[in-house]
Structure formats: C-alpha cells, structure tokens
Design an enzyme around this catalytic site. Structure first.
Site, PDB file in Angstrom:
ATOM      1  N   SER A 149       0.821  -1.199   0.000  1.00  0.00           N
ATOM      2  CA  SER A 149       0.000   0.000   0.000  1.00  0.00           C
ATOM      3  C   SER A 149       0.861   1.258   0.000  1.00  0.00           C
ATOM      4  O   SER A 149       1.602   1.500  -0.943  1.00  0.00           O
ATOM      5  CB  SER A 149      -0.971  -0.028   1.179  1.00  0.00           C
ATOM      6  N   ASP A 297      -1.380   1.761  -4.241  1.00  0.00           N
ATOM      7  CA  ASP A 297      -2.228   0.664  -4.719  1.00  0.00           C
ATOM      8  C   ASP A 297      -3.658   1.110  -4.949  1.00  0.00           C
ATOM      9  O   ASP A 297      -4.538   0.296  -5.241  1.00  0.00           O
ATOM     10  CB  ASP A 297      -2.174  -0.538  -3.772  1.00  0.00           C
TER      11      ASP A 297
END
Length: 531
Positions: A149, A297
C-alpha cells in the site's frame, strides 16, 4: 556482538532451504561478516501473519518479505483452503509495481495450482480494488494482493481476502498462520507454473464499467488534477473517469507511471506532508477545480480543493461525511458505517435521515462486515467503500469518481465541497478532527507509552474531566471523551506509529471556535504523548 552458535546454525539451515539464490547469498555475506546484530534481527522470529496478511521489509530471512517467506505463506494458505474443502475453486492473485511483487504473485499462483486450486492471476500490475472486485466477480475461495500500500519503498506485503471478498478476520488469520508454521521444507513445496491462468483484460473492463456506472448522468464540467504517487492507479483512473464522462483530467507527469522507488516523495502516502506538493503546484498552474490523489495501490483517495486561503486538503472525515451526505440526500437507505476513531458526525447524519448506523473497530475488514445492508463505509485514513456490493473493501478509485460527481453538481449549483461542509456545520454543529502521531524507530516505545497512558491518563481535556475507556480486549486502544471533545489513542496497524485521533464539536458551527479548540486539544495531547 559475537554470533551465537545456535543462531549460526539457524542461518545456515535457512540458506540451505532458501529458494532464491540472491537472498541466500545476502544471508551468507552477513554470516561471513559475522554481523550478529543484523542476523539476530532477521531471525528474531517469522514475519507475523495477521488480518492484513504479511507486511515487512524486503530482505532475506524469516523476518522479511522474500520469495521463501512468500512461498511458505502461499503453501500455508493453500493447505488451509484445502482443509476447508475449497480444492478446485479459484484463488485470484494480484500485484502492484513494488520491488518483488510480480515474483511473489507468480510464485503464489504456482503454489496454489500445485495444491489443486484454480489459480488466476490478474493480467498486469493493477490497483488493489480490482483484485477485491475480481474475488467477488469470480466467486473465488480467496484472493491475494501483493502490495504494501502506502508503506516506504523498501517494504512489501501480502494481503489476503476471504471467500466473502473482504479481508480476513480472526480467527482465520491465526488458523492460516498455524498452517504456515506447519509447512515443511520450502524447497519441497510443489510448484505448478503451467496451470495458473493469466486473466485477460475483461476483468479490468468489467471493473471500469461497474464503477463508472455508479454516477448518474449529470454535469461533468470539472477540471481535475490527479496523482497516483508513482503507484498503479493512473491507467484505471483514466479509464473509469473517461467512461463516466469526465474528460478534463490531467495526471501529474512526474508521478503518473509506476515507480517502486517513489522518487518524488518522502513517503508515498497522501496523508504525509509534502506528498501532494507536485499535484497542488500543477493544480494552481492549470486553474484546476479539484485535486484527487490515490496511494500507490489506489485503495485510498485524498482530495484537495481551493478555498479563500488557498488550496487545502480535506480530511478523511470531511470526505467521508460529504460522500455519505450525498447518498443520504439521494435517498440511499441501508447502514452507514465508520470506525471508533472517525468523526461522530456520520452517526448524526444517518439518524437524521432515518438510516442505519454502525461503529466498528478500525480497519475495513470490520467496516464491510458492519451490517448485511451496508451501503457506505469510511475511515478517517482516506478509505471509503462507496459501493460495497462491487468492492468489499476501501476503493480509492470509485471514491474519487463519486467525489468528482458531487463536486461537479455543487459547482453547477453555485456551491462547492467547502460550501456544503459549511452548510452541514450550520445544521449539525462544526465537527473538527485532527491527528497527533508519534513515529518511532523502536517499537517497544509504543507499548511502553500505551502502558504509561493506561496507568496515568489525563485528568482534563479542554478543562473538563474526561470519561476514560480502555478498549481492551477488543483492540489495543484508549478513548477519553467529554461532551465536546474526544481522543482515541492506538498503535497504527501498518506503520511504526502511535496515533491519537482528536475531535471537537462546536454546537454553533463556528469554524474559528472549533479550530481554536482543536489546536488546544492537539497541544494537550501532544504533551501527554511526549511528541
């Protein structure tokens, strides 16, 4: 520090079982150098497998993200699925553009296929929401997204989705972790590199069409600047916005292509100071109406808008409330959910409109399971589920589209996102939120600080004695609150931080009064935390 003999034996055994020659050589070099401190850290225990799966630094050894650790995780997950009778069902694997992500994804698919599962790999680097969408669309037994992430570039991760297309929750994480521990030699894990199926672009076009269809016909006059922060969101965002009729979208050129080193930002997290500097500069240059930013992401979305004092980024609570307010005014009934650290305003909105409201522990794994009729969920950390029937997780792309559609409608009507926030403040009172974070290099400092706060909580907040709640055993957190102020303190689940979430309420709706109270509360809490 002398290298203990038992540690040397453990390192040697791991090297012999390592499936990656480069990682084995990395460990051998440390062993030859007698680097006891580094080896002790890397062999202090296996990388913990929790509800977020795996996440850690890219390095050789059991306490890092590498191909040996990932193959063992995949083998444990496959064993757990097989024991539950899921053999023959699909498992979908996606990956971002971080270092090692493609290898980790294809290794995992080969392990799943050899275990008798139908391994499906997304066609290329893609956002996390596309993987979550694919798990539901393909009726998969599980999903794996290789991503860290918004973590720093030296990290990677391994996020697991359950058959209900949400992130795993306890006790599943502990069951999978036990299955991983039961895996034998890594070199003995079977691989099948033939049977995994590389999905075609239809899964992406299905996602694009479904998300674009979330916004009805309406005004599209909006000048947008977008940044993917060197992540994988640009292409999918462009496709979604184009399909929905938003054509005036300019990407920040320095940040639009995937780059695992994230060279233009200190941290690839839109919450971090400076992360949106390039986007804001481009927005000023182009006279843009809005800046939309995704994390690498693309499961989070940040929003910035021009105001009387220049551009400012909206807080996650502000965006969450704006999105929920628009849906409620459109008559969307069902449950609206947020977390214990997010603003209490969502509950007031839901009650006024006669809709359901739920408050959960932090994390979308809990939000998406708040109620069977969930229609919207958000958390203050820039995560929003605006269409949980499509993506049972936070989705920064669908949220960005919904924000753009709302901004365009408000612009047509002579208002703005900031204007609507002022209207809500006049009706409900001004709810102002902020955070205080203590970033540490030594994780033991977080536990020590939490212990100190439990033993000696503050006696006043803004001059009033607060109620003190210990959120254990449900979560490692503390909540202090009065009639007009609230503080929740908890360790971050993804970063080496202790976070305090602040909220003040000014019943009169005054921004100046609320912000002044918030500044005082921030100073008080900073002093308590030792920031």
């Amino acid at each position: 520090m002398t290298l203990p003999q038992d540690l040397a034996h453990e390192v040697t055994a791991w090297i012999a079982d390592d499936v990656d020659p480069a990682a084995a050589a990395e460990l051998q070099q440390l062993l030859d150098a007698g680097d006891a401190a580094e080896l002790a850290d890397r062999f202090s225990g296996p990388l913990a497998f929790g509800t977020a799966g795996l996440r850690g630094p890219l390095r050789a050894g059991p306490n890092g993200m590498n191909r040996t650790v990932v193959r063992r995780a995949a083998a444990g997950l496959a064993a757990w699925l097989t024991a539950r009778g899921e053999a023959g069902r699909p498992v979908v694997v996606g990956y971002d553009a971080r270092h090692g992500s493609r290898d980790f994804a294809h290794d995992s698919a080969a392990v799943f296929a050899a275990a008798g599962l139908e391994a499906r790999i997304l066609p290329r680097v893609l956002p996390t929401p596309v993987l979550a969408f694919a798990v539901r669309r393909l009726d998969a037994a599980a999903g794996v997204m290789v991503t860290a992430s918004h973590n720093p570039p030296q990290d990677n991760g391994y996020k697991v989705y359950a058959a209900d297309a949400g992130q795993i929750v306890p006790p599943v994480d502990r069951e999978i972790e036990a299955a991983i521990r039961a895996v034998g030699r890594t070199r003995d894990i079977p691989l099948d590199t033939v049977r995994p199926v590389l999905l075609d672009e239809s899964i992406v076009t299905s996602y694009v069409a479904a998300v674009a269809g979330l916004v009805p016909d309406g005004p599209r006059e909006l000048r947008i600047v977008h940044t993917a922060l060197h992540g994988v969101g640009t292409e999918t965002v462009r496709a979604v916005f184009g399909a929905a009729g938003f054509t005036d979208l300019t990407a920040v050129p320095e940040q639009e292509r995937p780059d695992p080193d994230f060279p233009t930002v200190a941290f690839p997290n839109p919450e971090e100071p400076g992360a949106l500097d390039l986007a804001l500069a481009l927005a000023r240059e182009r006279g843009a109406d809005i800046v939309l930013a995704n994390d690498p992401d693309a499961d989070r979305c940040a929003v910035a808008v021009p105001g009387p004092d220049g551009w400012r980024m909206l807080r996650g609570d502000e965006v969450g409330v704006l999105l929920a307010d628009a849906m409620l005014r459109d008559g969307v009934q069902g449950t609206y959910a947020t977390t214990i650290v997010s603003s209490a305003l969502l509950g007031a909105l839901a009650r006024r409109h006669g809709a359901g409201y739920a408050e959960t522990l932090t994390g979308f794994k809990w939000i998406v399971r708040a109620a069977p009729d969930l229609v919207f969920g958000y958390e203050e950390a820039l995560g929003y589920a605006v269409a949980p029937e499509l993506v049972r997780d936070k989705d920064g792309i669908s949220a960005a589209l919904r924000v753009a559609a709302l901004a365009a409608v408000l612009r047509r009507d002579g208002s703005s996102l900031l204007g609507r926030l002022d209207e809500l403040a006049a009706e409900y009172g001004r709810y102002a939120t902020d955070q205080v974070s203590l970033r540490v290099d030594d994780l033991t400092l977080i536990a020590e600080t939490m212990a100190r706060l439990r033993a000696d909580p503050p006696t006043t907040l803004l001059g009033a004695a607060p109620a003190v709640e210990d959120l254990l055993p449900a979560t490692d957190g503390l909540r202090w609150h009065t009639d007009v102020a609230r503080v929740v303190v908890r360790p971050s689940g993804t970063e080496p931080k202790l976070k305090a979430y602040l909220e003040v309420i000014d019943a009169g709706g005054s921004a100046d009064a609320a912000n002044a109270a918030l500044a005082r509360l921030r100073a008080e809490v900073s002093d308590v935390l030792g920031v």
